[in-house]
Write a protein that holds these residues in place. Structure first.
Motif, PDB file in Angstrom:
ATOM      1  N   ILE A 402      -1.944  -9.622  -1.551  1.00  0.00           N
ATOM      2  CA  ILE A 402      -2.016 -10.000  -0.138  1.00  0.00           C
ATOM      3  C   ILE A 402      -1.032 -11.122   0.165  1.00  0.00           C
ATOM      4  N   ASP A 403      -0.939 -12.102  -0.731  1.00  0.00           N
ATOM      5  CA  ASP A 403       0.042 -13.170  -0.543  1.00  0.00           C
ATOM      6  C   ASP A 403       1.474 -12.628  -0.642  1.00  0.00           C
ATOM      7  N   TYR A 404       1.675 -11.692  -1.556  1.00  0.00           N
ATOM      8  CA  TYR A 404       3.021 -11.133  -1.757  1.00  0.00           C
ATOM      9  C   TYR A 404       3.504 -10.386  -0.522  1.00  0.00           C
ATOM     10  N   VAL A 405       2.671  -9.526   0.058  1.00  0.00           N
ATOM     11  CA  VAL A 405       3.126  -8.739   1.212  1.00  0.00           C
ATOM     12  C   VAL A 405       3.273  -9.609   2.453  1.00  0.00           C
ATOM     13  N   ALA A 406       2.705 -10.823   2.400  1.00  0.00           N
ATOM     14  CA  ALA A 406       2.900 -11.748   3.526  1.00  0.00           C
ATOM     15  C   ALA A 406       4.253 -12.425   3.458  1.00  0.00           C
ATOM     16  N   THR A 407       4.821 -12.533   2.251  1.00  0.00           N
ATOM     17  CA  THR A 407       6.063 -13.295   2.078  1.00  0.00           C
ATOM     18  C   THR A 407       7.267 -12.421   1.771  1.00  0.00           C
ATOM     19  N   SER A 408       7.051 -11.222   1.228  1.00  0.00           N
ATOM     20  CA  SER A 408       8.172 -10.357   0.861  1.00  0.00           C
ATOM     21  C   SER A 408       8.718  -9.649   2.095  1.00  0.00           C
ATOM     22  N   GLN A 409      10.023  -9.583   2.184  1.00  0.00           N
ATOM     23  CA  GLN A 409      10.661  -8.939   3.323  1.00  0.00           C
ATOM     24  C   GLN A 409      11.006  -7.473   3.061  1.00  0.00           C
ATOM     25  N   ASP A 410      10.936  -7.047   1.803  1.00  0.00           N
ATOM     26  CA  ASP A 410      11.402  -5.698   1.483  1.00  0.00           C
ATOM     27  C   ASP A 410      10.471  -4.964   0.523  1.00  0.00           C
ATOM     28  N   PHE A 411       9.148  -5.201   0.630  1.00  0.00           N
ATOM     29  CA  PHE A 411       8.233  -4.498  -0.263  1.00  0.00           C
ATOM     30  C   PHE A 411       8.231  -3.000   0.073  1.00  0.00           C
ATOM     31  N   GLN A 412       7.978  -2.197  -0.963  1.00  0.00           N
ATOM     32  CA  GLN A 412       7.908  -0.747  -0.800  1.00  0.00           C
ATOM     33  C   GLN A 412       6.466  -0.295  -0.950  1.00  0.00           C
ATOM     34  N   ASP A 413       6.003   0.531  -0.025  1.00  0.00           N
ATOM     35  CA  ASP A 413       4.636   1.007  -0.074  1.00  0.00           C
ATOM     36  C   ASP A 413       4.503   2.210   0.849  1.00  0.00           C
ATOM     37  N   PRO A 414       3.740   3.237   0.473  1.00  0.00           N
ATOM     38  CA  PRO A 414       3.547   4.371   1.373  1.00  0.00           C
ATOM     39  C   PRO A 414       2.851   3.992   2.671  1.00  0.00           C
ATOM     40  N   LEU A 415       2.149   2.859   2.681  1.00  0.00           N
ATOM     41  CA  LEU A 415       1.461   2.386   3.893  1.00  0.00           C
ATOM     42  C   LEU A 415       2.139   1.126   4.441  1.00  0.00           C
ATOM     43  N   ALA A 416       3.454   1.063   4.321  1.00  0.00           N
ATOM     44  CA  ALA A 416       4.184  -0.143   4.726  1.00  0.00           C
ATOM     45  C   ALA A 416       3.955  -0.489   6.186  1.00  0.00           C
ATOM     46  N   SER A 417       3.956   0.497   7.076  1.00  0.00           N
ATOM     47  CA  SER A 417       3.775   0.197   8.499  1.00  0.00           C
ATOM     48  C   SER A 417       2.375  -0.329   8.768  1.00  0.00           C
ATOM     49  N   GLU A 418       1.377   0.206   8.063  1.00  0.00           N
ATOM     50  CA  GLU A 418       0.010  -0.282   8.232  1.00  0.00           C
ATOM     51  C   GLU A 418      -0.139  -1.705   7.684  1.00  0.00           C
ATOM     52  N   ILE A 419       0.547  -1.988   6.572  1.00  0.00           N
ATOM     53  CA  ILE A 419       0.524  -3.345   6.029  1.00  0.00           C
ATOM     54  C   ILE A 419       1.137  -4.318   7.019  1.00  0.00           C
ATOM     55  N   GLN A 420       2.257  -3.944   7.604  1.00  0.00           N
ATOM     56  CA  GLN A 420       2.905  -4.820   8.576  1.00  0.00           C
ATOM     57  C   GLN A 420       2.008  -5.063   9.781  1.00  0.00           C
ATOM     58  N   ALA A 421       1.274  -4.029  10.222  1.00  0.00           N
ATOM     59  CA  ALA A 421       0.348  -4.208  11.338  1.00  0.00           C
ATOM     60  C   ALA A 421      -0.785  -5.157  10.950  1.00  0.00           C
ATOM     61  N   ALA A 422      -1.318  -5.002   9.736  1.00  0.00           N
ATOM     62  CA  ALA A 422      -2.393  -5.891   9.283  1.00  0.00           C
ATOM     63  C   ALA A 422      -1.917  -7.334   9.175  1.00  0.00           C
ATOM     64  N   ASN A 423      -0.665  -7.503   8.824  1.00  0.00           N
ATOM     65  CA  ASN A 423      -0.127  -8.856   8.671  1.00  0.00           C
ATOM     66  C   ASN A 423      -0.027  -9.611   9.987  1.00  0.00           C
ATOM     67  N   THR A 424      -0.179  -8.924  11.094  1.00  0.00           N
ATOM     68  CA  THR A 424      -0.163  -9.610  12.393  1.00  0.00           C
ATOM     69  C   THR A 424      -1.508 -10.254  12.700  1.00  0.00           C
ATOM     70  N   LEU A 425      -2.537  -9.910  11.932  1.00  0.00           N
ATOM     71  CA  LEU A 425      -3.862 -10.488  12.128  1.00  0.00           C
ATOM     72  C   LEU A 425      -3.944 -11.827  11.410  1.00  0.00           C
ATOM     73  N   GLU A 426      -5.053 -12.510  11.565  1.00  0.00           N
ATOM     74  CA  GLU A 426      -5.202 -13.829  10.959  1.00  0.00           C
ATOM     75  C   GLU A 426      -6.488 -13.910  10.157  1.00  0.00           C
ATOM     76  N   GLY A 427      -6.461 -14.812   9.153  1.00  0.00           N
ATOM     77  CA  GLY A 427      -7.660 -15.152   8.402  1.00  0.00           C
ATOM     78  C   GLY A 427      -8.344 -13.963   7.765  1.00  0.00           C
ATOM     79  N   GLY A 428      -9.671 -13.952   7.902  1.00  0.00           N
ATOM     80  CA  GLY A 428     -10.467 -12.912   7.287  1.00  0.00           C
ATOM     81  C   GLY A 428     -10.182 -11.529   7.825  1.00  0.00           C
ATOM     82  N   GLU A 429      -9.797 -11.437   9.100  1.00  0.00           N
ATOM     83  CA  GLU A 429      -9.493 -10.121   9.665  1.00  0.00           C
ATOM     84  C   GLU A 429      -8.275  -9.511   8.987  1.00  0.00           C
TER      85      GLU A 429
END
Length: 472
Positions: A402-429
Motif C-alpha cells: 500500500i505504501d509502495y503504490v502510493a509512492t511509485s509512479q510506474d508500478f505495473q498491475d492488472p488493476l492499475a486504474s483501480e489502484i489509482q482510483a483508490a489512491n485518491t481516497l484518504e485514511g482507512g477508506e
C-alpha cells in the motif's frame, strides 16, 4: 582492435534438433533457465524438442532464431560463473503467429503444452472463478466466436490462443495432451483448467466438453532465480566463451521443479534431471509461494521504500530482514512440515537471496501485486487470524504494498486504474479500497483494515528504527 567474436550459431557444431513435441507459451528468461534446462538434461532429450512462443513482443523469438535457437545459460554463484549452451528449444516463434501455434498443437506428435504467462494472465476473478466480462476474456470470446462463424482474426491473450489451438486439435482428430502451468500460482494446474474451460464453455461450441475429456492439467512448483539479462552479461559471454550471444540467460545454480498430474501422451524423463513427481503438490506449492515468493514481495515493496534496488541489498537491511523472518514464522505455522525441511529451506533462501552476484531487481518482482499478494499474503494472514493470532507479519506485506503504490509512479498491475482510483481516497477508506482489490474478504474485515492501516509507514526509509510488529 581485436576482431569481434563469431556469433553463437556459427561458432559451434550445429546441434541435431529434436522433433517438436512440446509447445511452450511465454518465451522468456525463466523458461529458458528452467523447463528448457530440465528438458535438455533429460535422458531422452533427443525425442523432445520445444517450440516456444513469445508473449507480448516478437523480439526474443527473432533474436533466438538468428542463433538457431541456441543460447548460453550462465550459472552465477558467489564463487564464479559457469557456461552451458542450451539447445532444447528448437523453434522460437512470435506469439502473434497463431497459425503456427494451431498447426503445432493440432499435430499428433505434440504431447505437452507448457505455460509461463505470469500470474495475471489467467484472468480469473478474485474468488477464483472465470470472469467472462473481464476485458481480456470478452475480447477473446468475440474473436473466437467470429472465427467459429467463419471469420478471421485471432484472440489476443495466451489462453485465448490456446483455446483456439485446442479447437483445432479437436477438429483434426488429435489425441489427448497435457497442459502444464509453470506460473507462481497455488494449484496452478487447476487455475489453468478453470481459465481454459471457462473460456471454452463460454464459447458454446462443445469445445469445453472435448477439453474436459482429452486435456489433463498438471500442477507444478517451479523455482530458480533468473534476473533480467544485462549488457554486461552479454559482454561476459563474448569474453569468456569466445562467441557472440545476443540472448544469454543468467540464473542461480539452485533449481527445483515439482510436478503433479497426468501426461496422457507422455513427457520427457525430467525426473532424471532432478525434477520431483508427487501425488500431492500442495505442501510444496505453499512452501515455495509463502516462503520464497512471499518474502520476495516483502523485499520488493519494503526494499524500494527504503532505497534498495536488488534482493541482496534489501535482505542486508535489518528492518527488511526482520520483516521477512517474522512472515516466515507465521507461514511456517501453517505448512505441513513432513518432509519439507522448513528450517533448512529458510536457511537456503537466506543464502540464495544474499548472493549479490545475482542482481534480482526489486522493481521486477513488484509487478502485479494484486494478483501475487492474493496468493502470498492473504492465505497466511487468514490462517493466522483463524488460529487466534494477529497476522501482523503477513499484514505488514500488505501495508508495504500500500505504501509502495502510493509512492511509485510506474508500478505495473492488472488493476492499475483501480489502484489509482483508490489512491485518491484518504485514511482507512483508502486502505480498505486497496485491500478489496487484493481480496474482498480482507477488505471487508474492519479489524484487518485497522491492522494494516496501523502498519502503513512502518517500513519507509524515514523510519529506519521502526520495530516490525511480531506475533503475540
Amino acid at each position: 582492435m581485436s576482431a569481434a567474436p563469431p556469433v553463437l550459431n556459427r561458432s559451434l557444431k550445429p546441434l541435431p534438433k529434436a522433433p517438436v513435441r512440446i509447445v511452450h507459451l511465454g518465451l522468456g528468461a525463466f523458461h529458458r533457465s528452467h523447463q528448457a534446462w530440465y528438458t535438455q538434461h533429460a535422458s531422452d532429450a533427443a525425442e523432445w524438442g520445444i517450440a516456444a512462443f513469445t508473449g507480448r513482443r516478437p523480439d526474443a523469438a527473432t533474436a533466438l532464431s538468428t542463433q538457431d535457437c541456441l543460447y548460453t545459460l550462465v550459472e552465477r554463484s558467489a564463487g564464479g560463473d559457469s557456461f552451458e549452451v542450451i539447445g532444447s528449444i528448437v523453434e522460437a516463434v512470435d506469439g502473434a503467429n497463431v497459425d503456427r501455434l494451431c498447426e503445432l498443437i493440432a499435430a499428433n506428435e505434440t504431447a505437452v503444452v507448457m505455460l509461463t504467462i505470469t500470474e495475471a494472465a489467467y484472468g480469473l476473478a478474485a474468488d477464483g472463478t472465470f470472469d467472462a466480462d473481464s476485458p481480456a476474456a470478452a475480447d477473446d470470446l468475440r474473436a473466437l466466436s467470429a472465427i467459429a462463424a467463419g471469420g478471421t482474426g485471432a484472440p489476443g491473450s495466451p489462453l485465448g490462443r490456446l483455446v483456439l489451438a485446442l479447437a483445432g486439435r479437436r477438429d483434426s482428430g488429435g489425441g489427448p495432451l497435457a497442459v502444464v502451468s509453470c506460473d507462481n500460482l497455488s494449484a496452478n494446474g487447476d487455475v489453468a483448467r478453470r481459465a481454459v474451460l471457462g473460456l471454452a464453455a463460454a464459447l458454446g461450441t462443445g469445445l469445453g466438453e472435448w477439453i474436459g475429456a482429452n486435456v489433463s492439467f498438471v500442477s507444478t512448483s517451479v523455482d530458480r532465480i533468473t534476473p533480467r539479462t544485462t549488457a554486461e552479461d552479454i559482454e561476459e559471454v563474448a569474453e569468456q566463451c569466445g562467441y557472440s550471444d545476443s540472448s544469454p540467460v543468467v540464473a542461480e545454480p539452485f533449481r527445483n521443479w515439482v510436478l503433479s498430474g497426468d501426461f496422457p501422451a507422455g513427457r520427457p524423463r525430467w525426473e532424471e534431471a532432478g525434477a520431483v513427481v508427487v501425488d500431492d503438490i500442495e505442501p510444496y506449492e505453499n512452501r515455495k509461494l509463502w516462503l520464497l515468493n512471499g518474502s520476495h514481495s516483502i523485499l520488493a515493496y519494503a526494499g524500494q521504500l527504503r532505497g534498495h534496488s536488488t534482493v541482496a541489498q534489501a535482505l542486508a537491511d535489518p528492518v527488511c530482514r526482520k520483516a521477512v523472518e517474522d512472515f516466515w514464522d507465521e507461514a511456517a505455522n501453517h505448512l505441513n512440515a513432513d518432509g519439507l525441511a522448513i528450517p533448512q529451506y529458510r536457511q537456503a533462501l537466506l543464502e540464495r537471496f544474499g548472493n549479490a552476484r545475482i542482481a534480482h531487481r526489486l522493481a521486477q518482482i513488484a509487478a502485479d501485486g494484486t494478483t501475487k499478494l492474493r496468493m502470498r499474503a492473504v492465505p497466511v494472514l487468514m490462517a493466522e487470524r483463524a488460529a487466534g493470532c494477529t497476522g501482523a507479519g503477513s499484514a505488514l506485506m500488505l501495508a508495504a504494498w500500500i505504501d509502495y503504490v502510493a509512492t511509485s509512479q510506474d508500478f505495473q498491475d492488472p488493476l492499475a486504474s483501480e489502484i489509482q482510483a483508490a489512491n485518491t481516497l484518504e485514511g482507512g477508506e483508502r486502505v480498505r479500497a486497496l485491500l478489496r482489490l487484493v481480496s474482498a474478504s480482507i477488505g471487508n474485515d474492519a479489524a484487518i483494515v485497522d491492522l494494516v492501516q496501523g502498519l502503513c509507514g512502518s517500513l519507509t526509509a524515514n523510519k529506519a528504527a521502526a520495530a516490525v510488529p511480531t506475533r503475540p
